[in-house]
Design a protein around this motif. Structure first.
Motif, PDB file in Angstrom:
ATOM      1  N   PRO A  87      11.737   5.293   2.037  1.00 20.46           N
ATOM      2  CA  PRO A  87      10.578   3.763   1.828  1.00 20.46           C
ATOM      3  C   PRO A  87       8.870   4.249   2.042  1.00 20.46           C
ATOM      4  O   PRO A  87       9.067   5.267   2.508  1.00 20.46           O
ATOM      5  CB  PRO A  87      11.770   3.012   3.270  1.00 20.46           C
ATOM      6  N   ALA A  88       8.226   4.114   1.070  1.00 17.23           N
ATOM      7  CA  ALA A  88       6.872   3.816   0.961  1.00 17.23           C
ATOM      8  C   ALA A  88       6.511   3.487   3.133  1.00 17.23           C
ATOM      9  O   ALA A  88       6.696   2.712   3.384  1.00 17.23           O
ATOM     10  CB  ALA A  88       6.677   3.686  -0.001  1.00 17.23           C
ATOM     11  N   PHE A  89       5.107   4.390   2.541  1.00 16.44           N
ATOM     12  CA  PHE A  89       4.796   3.904   4.338  1.00 16.44           C
ATOM     13  C   PHE A  89       2.890   3.993   3.758  1.00 16.44           C
ATOM     14  O   PHE A  89       2.093   5.144   3.099  1.00 16.44           O
ATOM     15  CB  PHE A  89       4.509   4.490   5.495  1.00 16.44           C
ATOM     16  N   GLU A  90       2.299   3.626   4.896  1.00 17.03           N
ATOM     17  CA  GLU A  90       0.784   3.032   4.826  1.00 17.03           C
ATOM     18  C   GLU A  90       0.212   3.317   5.963  1.00 17.03           C
ATOM     19  O   GLU A  90       0.327   2.407   6.707  1.00 17.03           O
ATOM     20  CB  GLU A  90       0.165   2.937   3.877  1.00 17.03           C
ATOM     21  N   LEU A  91      -0.022   4.144   6.802  1.00 13.76           N
ATOM     22  CA  LEU A  91      -0.379   4.145   8.637  1.00 13.76           C
ATOM     23  C   LEU A  91      -1.433   4.597   8.927  1.00 13.76           C
ATOM     24  O   LEU A  91      -1.924   6.462   8.375  1.00 13.76           O
ATOM     25  CB  LEU A  91       1.204   4.813   9.035  1.00 13.76           C
ATOM     26  N   PRO A  92      -2.192   4.388   9.845  1.00 14.41           N
ATOM     27  CA  PRO A  92      -3.072   5.319  10.359  1.00 14.41           C
ATOM     28  C   PRO A  92      -2.537   6.219  11.209  1.00 14.41           C
ATOM     29  O   PRO A  92      -1.568   6.561  11.849  1.00 14.41           O
ATOM     30  CB  PRO A  92      -4.221   4.181  11.124  1.00 14.41           C
ATOM     31  N   GLY A  93      -3.364   7.413  10.618  1.00 17.71           N
ATOM     32  CA  GLY A  93      -2.274   8.971  11.914  1.00 17.71           C
ATOM     33  C   GLY A  93      -3.972   9.467  12.745  1.00 17.71           C
ATOM     34  O   GLY A  93      -5.242   8.591  12.846  1.00 17.71           O
ATOM     35  N   VAL A  94      -3.697  10.037  13.445  1.00 18.63           N
ATOM     36  CA  VAL A  94      -4.143  10.383  15.106  1.00 18.63           C
ATOM     37  C   VAL A  94      -5.619  10.759  14.827  1.00 18.63           C
ATOM     38  O   VAL A  94      -6.273  11.374  15.373  1.00 18.63           O
ATOM     39  CB  VAL A  94      -3.784  11.664  16.233  1.00 18.63           C
ATOM     40  N   ASP A  95      -5.055  11.191  13.030  1.00 18.21           N
ATOM     41  CA  ASP A  95      -6.838  12.658  13.083  1.00 18.21           C
ATOM     42  C   ASP A  95      -8.236  11.838  12.029  1.00 18.21           C
ATOM     43  O   ASP A  95      -8.400  11.955  11.583  1.00 18.21           O
ATOM     44  CB  ASP A  95      -6.033  13.693  11.619  1.00 18.21           C
ATOM     45  N   GLY A  96      -7.695  10.376  12.210  1.00 16.87           N
ATOM     46  CA  GLY A  96      -8.249   9.480  11.787  1.00 16.87           C
ATOM     47  C   GLY A  96      -8.541   9.147  10.163  1.00 16.87           C
ATOM     48  O   GLY A  96      -9.029   8.049   9.882  1.00 16.87           O
ATOM     49  N   ASP A  97      -7.516   9.291   9.651  1.00 15.08           N
ATOM     50  CA  ASP A  97      -7.255   8.746   8.573  1.00 15.08           C
ATOM     51  C   ASP A  97      -5.867   8.375   8.366  1.00 15.08           C
ATOM     52  O   ASP A  97      -5.203   8.237   8.908  1.00 15.08           O
ATOM     53  CB  ASP A  97      -6.778  10.084   7.412  1.00 15.08           C
ATOM     54  N   GLN A  98      -5.578   7.264   7.173  1.00 15.83           N
ATOM     55  CA  GLN A  98      -4.595   6.644   6.602  1.00 15.83           C
ATOM     56  C   GLN A  98      -3.754   7.821   5.874  1.00 15.83           C
ATOM     57  O   GLN A  98      -4.331   8.158   4.966  1.00 15.83           O
ATOM     58  CB  GLN A  98      -4.409   5.323   5.680  1.00 15.83           C
TER      59      GLN A  98
END
Length: 189
Positions: free
Chosen positions: A17-28
Motif C-alpha cells: 500500500p502507498a504511503f506519504e509520511l514524515p521522516g525523522v530526517d525532516g522529509d516526507q
C-alpha cells in the motif's frame, strides 16, 4: 501484552500500500522514494516496546549489510498515551544512532498501519521490487527469539536475513516459520 501478527490485509503477491509520511530526517517519504531498491522491508515499530528495542541492532545491521534493501520503520503508536513514541523522541533515537535504518517514519493517523494490517510492534513485511511495484514476499518474524530477553538459535535476524537473501538472489523466500511477536499497536481511541 505480547501479540502475534496475523494480517488479513496483505497476502503474498499483494502490492505494498502507498504511503506519504514524515521522516525523522525532516522529509516526507512515499513508497516511490524506495523504488531504486530491489527489496523493501517495512517494519511497524515504535520506541518504547521492549520487543522492538531487542530488534534495533538487527534492523540496523540489515540496513547496513544490504545495499539493495531499504529498511523502513513506521511508528503508528498513539503518542499522546505513549509519549516515548512521539515524533520528537523518534528523532532523538535516530540522532543517537539507536535506530539507524534507511528511513524512520511517523504514521500519526495510523492509516498506513491499517492498510498493511499491522497488529504488533515489530511487525515486518518484506517486499520484492517487481518492475517498479513492490509485492509482498514474506510477512513474519525476524528470528526465533520471541521474547525481548531471548537469544535466537542462530545469528540475530537469521530468518529475515534468509528471506532477504532469497529475494535479492531472484528466488522466492521460504514461508515465514512463525508470526512476529510484540507489543500491540497503540491505536487511537
Amino acid at each position: 501484552m505480547a501479540l502475534e501478527s496475523a494480517s488479513d490485509e496483505l497476502d503474498v503477491g499483494d502490492p505494498a500500500p502507498a504511503f506519504e509520511l514524515p521522516g525523522v530526517d525532516g522529509d516526507q517519504h512515499s513508497l516511490d522514494d524506495f523504488g531504486g531498491y530491489d527489496a523493501l522491508l517495512v517494519v511497524f515499530m515504535c520506541n518504547h516496546c521492549p520487543y522492538v528495542q531487542a530488534k534495533f541492532e538487527t534492523m540496523n545491521r540489515l540496513a547496513d549489510d544490504y545495499d539493495d534493501l531499504a529498511v523502513v520503520g513506521i511508528n503508528p503508536n498513539d503518542a499522546d498515551e505513549y509519549p516515548e513514541d512521539s515524533f520528537e523522541t523518534m528523532v532523538e533515537y535516530a540522532d543517537r544512532g539507536d535506530i539507524d535504518i534507511t528511513a524512520y517514519l511517523r504514521d500519526e493517523p495510523q492509516s498506513t498501519a491499517e492498510a498493511y494490517g499491522a497488529v504488533c510492534t515489530p511487525d515486518p513485511f518484506l517486499f520484492h521490487n517487481d518492475g517498479g511495484a513492490f509485492r509482498l514476499v514474506y510477512h513474519g518474524r525476524f528470528d526465533d527469539a520471541l521474547a525481548p530477553d531471548d537469544e535466537p538459535s542462530e545469528a540475530p535476524g537469521f530468518e529475515m536475513r534468509a528471506a532477504i537473501e532469497a529475494v535479492l538472489n531472484g528466488a522466492e523466500p521460504e514461508p515465514a516459520p512463525g508470526p512476529s511477536r510484540g507489543c500491540s499497536i497503540k491505536w487511537l481511541e
